[in-house]
Design a protein around this motif. Structure first.
Motif, mmCIF file in Angstrom:
data_model
loop_
_atom_site.group_PDB
_atom_site.id
_atom_site.type_symbol
_atom_site.label_atom_id
_atom_site.label_comp_id
_atom_site.label_asym_id
_atom_site.label_seq_id
_atom_site.Cartn_x
_atom_site.Cartn_y
_atom_site.Cartn_z
ATOM 1 N N LEU A 294 31.227 41.300 48.603
ATOM 2 C CA LEU A 294 32.203 40.613 49.213
ATOM 3 C C LEU A 294 31.718 39.194 49.703
ATOM 4 C CD1 LEU A 294 34.296 43.120 51.509
ATOM 5 C CD2 LEU A 294 35.208 41.944 49.313
ATOM 6 N N ILE A 295 30.825 39.081 50.128
ATOM 7 C CA ILE A 295 30.054 37.735 50.462
ATOM 8 C C ILE A 295 30.043 36.962 49.297
ATOM 9 C CG2 ILE A 295 27.792 36.677 51.367
ATOM 10 C CD1 ILE A 295 27.612 39.213 53.199
ATOM 11 N N LEU A 296 29.540 37.487 48.316
ATOM 12 C CA LEU A 296 29.643 36.731 47.122
ATOM 13 C C LEU A 296 30.796 36.067 46.304
ATOM 14 C CD1 LEU A 296 27.057 39.119 44.809
ATOM 15 C CD2 LEU A 296 26.534 36.986 45.991
ATOM 16 N N LEU A 297 31.882 37.044 46.824
ATOM 17 C CA LEU A 297 33.177 36.448 46.360
ATOM 18 C C LEU A 297 33.826 35.700 47.668
ATOM 19 C CD1 LEU A 297 34.532 40.008 45.161
ATOM 20 C CD2 LEU A 297 34.416 37.845 43.939
ATOM 21 N N ASP A 298 32.976 35.336 48.712
ATOM 22 C CA ASP A 298 33.584 34.531 49.769
ATOM 23 C C ASP A 298 34.751 35.417 50.424
ATOM 24 O OD1 ASP A 298 31.457 32.532 49.641
ATOM 25 O OD2 ASP A 298 32.902 31.367 48.301
ATOM 26 N N PHE A 299 34.641 36.703 50.537
ATOM 27 C CA PHE A 299 35.432 37.712 50.981
ATOM 28 C C PHE A 299 37.101 37.680 50.303
ATOM 29 C CE2 PHE A 299 32.324 38.301 54.089
ATOM 30 C CZ PHE A 299 32.432 39.482 54.756
ATOM 31 N N TRP A 300 36.924 37.117 49.150
ATOM 32 C CA TRP A 300 38.290 37.327 48.356
ATOM 33 C C TRP A 300 38.279 38.760 47.900
ATOM 34 C CZ3 TRP A 300 39.460 39.176 43.628
ATOM 35 C CH2 TRP A 300 40.563 38.831 43.132
ATOM 36 N N GLN B 147 27.233 27.664 41.715
ATOM 37 C CA GLN B 147 28.049 26.914 42.736
ATOM 38 C C GLN B 147 29.227 26.342 42.473
ATOM 39 O OE1 GLN B 147 24.854 26.245 41.723
ATOM 40 N NE2 GLN B 147 23.475 25.786 43.452
ATOM 41 N N LYS B 148 29.418 25.672 41.500
ATOM 42 C CA LYS B 148 30.668 24.895 41.220
ATOM 43 C C LYS B 148 31.887 25.868 40.667
ATOM 44 C CE LYS B 148 28.345 20.676 40.094
ATOM 45 N NZ LYS B 148 28.024 19.453 39.250
ATOM 46 N N LEU B 149 31.583 27.027 40.505
ATOM 47 C CA LEU B 149 32.754 27.947 39.944
ATOM 48 C C LEU B 149 33.682 28.207 41.238
ATOM 49 C CD1 LEU B 149 31.068 30.347 37.544
ATOM 50 C CD2 LEU B 149 32.476 28.531 37.090
ATOM 51 N N ALA B 150 35.163 28.422 40.884
ATOM 52 C CA ALA B 150 35.797 28.554 41.902
ATOM 53 C C ALA B 150 36.014 30.202 42.071
ATOM 54 C CB ALA B 150 37.371 28.008 41.665
ATOM 55 N N GLN B 151 36.256 30.600 43.331
ATOM 56 C CA GLN B 151 36.866 32.105 43.382
ATOM 57 C C GLN B 151 38.014 32.784 42.718
ATOM 58 O OE1 GLN B 151 34.228 33.956 44.298
ATOM 59 N NE2 GLN B 151 32.974 32.954 45.699
ATOM 60 N N ALA C 138 35.971 33.766 40.153
ATOM 61 C CA ALA C 138 35.063 33.576 39.033
ATOM 62 C C ALA C 138 33.680 33.403 39.275
ATOM 63 C CB ALA C 138 35.421 32.538 38.174
ATOM 64 N N LYS C 139 33.353 32.630 40.679
ATOM 65 C CA LYS C 139 32.269 32.680 41.127
ATOM 66 C C LYS C 139 31.424 34.011 41.672
ATOM 67 C CE LYS C 139 29.474 30.333 44.753
ATOM 68 N NZ LYS C 139 29.484 29.384 46.007
ATOM 69 N N GLY C 140 32.278 34.573 42.205
ATOM 70 C CA GLY C 140 31.659 35.990 43.003
ATOM 71 C C GLY C 140 31.386 36.973 41.626
ATOM 72 N N CYS C 141 32.362 37.042 40.671
ATOM 73 C CA CYS C 141 32.286 37.819 39.795
ATOM 74 C C CYS C 141 30.888 37.597 38.902
ATOM 75 C CB CYS C 141 33.400 37.751 38.559
ATOM 76 S SG CYS C 141 34.895 38.394 39.375
ATOM 77 N N ALA C 142 30.676 36.374 38.733
ATOM 78 C CA ALA C 142 29.293 35.921 37.798
ATOM 79 C C ALA C 142 28.162 36.408 38.771
ATOM 80 C CB ALA C 142 29.414 34.212 37.598
ATOM 81 N N LEU C 143 28.218 36.117 40.243
ATOM 82 C CA LEU C 143 27.165 36.498 41.111
ATOM 83 C C LEU C 143 26.898 37.873 41.178
ATOM 84 C CD1 LEU C 143 27.700 33.868 43.940
ATOM 85 C CD2 LEU C 143 26.047 33.772 42.394
ATOM 86 N N ILE C 144 28.036 38.504 41.166
ATOM 87 C CA ILE C 144 27.965 40.167 40.995
ATOM 88 C C ILE C 144 27.187 40.596 39.830
ATOM 89 C CG2 ILE C 144 29.448 42.356 40.823
ATOM 90 C CD1 ILE C 144 31.104 41.048 42.843
#
Length: 338
Positions: free
Chosen positions: A179-185, A258-262, A264-270
């Motif tokens: 959830l942190i990687l997704l900025d709690f999205w 860093q520049k990806l929007a949520q 997508a950013k969180g999914c990539a980090l996961i």
């Protein structure tokens, strides 16, 4: 450095004394880093590097010198070396600290005062207290009663087998890190429509429902449906994934996403964290087998499994946080106090 430390001790000593003493500083390290931003007490903010990092290490050692003997007596019955009873409680205190800081944002301490001392020390004390409540009510070591370390008076005789509840608890930390990687999205989407849900304890309660539910599905799939040994599951899945997230969040600062929007950013980090989990698990497994030729995985002792988990989260994680946060990447990065 962490691998050098990890292979420098005999596995049983490493899994008892070294693991215990290292883990005793982690809740305080979380408070100093995430709650105080490495700038409280105020003198820390005025110190240049590496003096600030050294001062933070001093605070951690001071906290550990109090926490270690206190928990050794109150939870561990004063028995040395530290038993699995004590080490599981200490692990649970780290889990509780993650919950209170990341999910509940230091509530209920924040409801009392916004002063850093109240937020930090209040949350720290509540972490150990809540961990004790869960430990006493949830952990049952009856399946280990034939083990040499077993002492009936130290067994809480709680509701669930100890390894099951511990592996589930750490799975919740893995979900929180996701959830942190997704900025709690998508919780932030709910908050945008109902701003009241963005305040505590409502935000924490919504997050709790999601975390417990997802963790339950992951745990059931990993242990019951796939038939994995509980400790093997614990180390390969949640422990390794959490370790992967620390690498991307703390060392890489979410690069290169860093520049990806949520989301997508969180999914990539996961996905990146999962890949790092696979790679680092094999790295630590390779290191332990080559350092200790006779170390064995699986029951009854789980020496190899616990060595990997200890090396990852009890040794490497605190070193990563100490270097990246406490020392602010000094000397690779200029002092940014101003």
């Amino acid at each position: 450095m962490s691998l050098a430390i990890s292979i420098g001790f005999e596995p049983r000593f490493f899994g008892s004394w070294v693991a215990f003493l290292a883990m005793c500083i982690v809740p305080t390290q979380i408070i100093i880093g995430l709650v105080w931003n490495n700038r409280y007490p105020g003198v820390l903010a005025r110190l240049p590097q590496p003096a600030r990092g050294i001062a933070i290490l001093g605070l951690l050692i001071a906290a550990g010198s109090v926490i270690a003997p206190t928990t050794l007596v109150l939870v561990g019955g004063g028995i040395t070396p530290p038993t699995p009873f004590l080490n599981m409680y200490i692990i649970l205190s780290i889990v509780a600290t993650f919950w209170l800081v990341a999910v509940f944002q230091c509530w209920p301490s924040s409801a009392i005062s916004s002063h850093p001392a109240v937020l930090g020390l209040g949350t720290l004390m509540l972490s150990y207290l809540s961990a004790w409540v869960v430990f006493r009510s949830g952990f049952d070591f009856g399946a280990m009663q034939d083990a040499p370390f077993y002492h009936e008076h130290l067994d809480p005789q709680g509701a669930f087998p100890a390894w099951n509840v511990l592996s589930y608890a750490i799975t919740t930390v893995a979900v929180i890190m996701g959830l942190i990687l997704l900025d709690f999205w998508p919780i932030t989407t709910i908050v945008s429509k109902k701003p009241a849900f963005g305040t505590q304890p409502y935000f924490g309660l919504i997050s709790t429902v999601i975390v417990l539910s997802v963790a339950g599905v992951v745990w059931e799939t990993g242990v019951n449906l796939s038939g994995m040994d509980t400790v093997d599951y614990l180390v390969r899945i949640p422990v390794s994934f959490v370790f992967g997230t620390f690498i991307l969040l703390t060392l890489f600062q979410t690069a290169p996403f860093q520049k990806l929007a949520q989301p997508a950013k969180g999914c990539a980090l996961i996905f990146g964290s999962a890949l790092l989990a696979l790679l680092t698990y094999e790295l630590y497994r390779f290191a332990s087998i080559n350092a200790f030729a006779h170390i064995q995985a699986g029951p009854p002792a789980y020496d190899l499994d616990l060595w990997i988990a200890t090396a990852m989260l009890s040794i490497t994680f605190p070193l990563i946080v100490a270097y990246a946060e406490g020392f602010a990447f000094w000397p690779l990065k200029n002092d940014d106090r101003h």
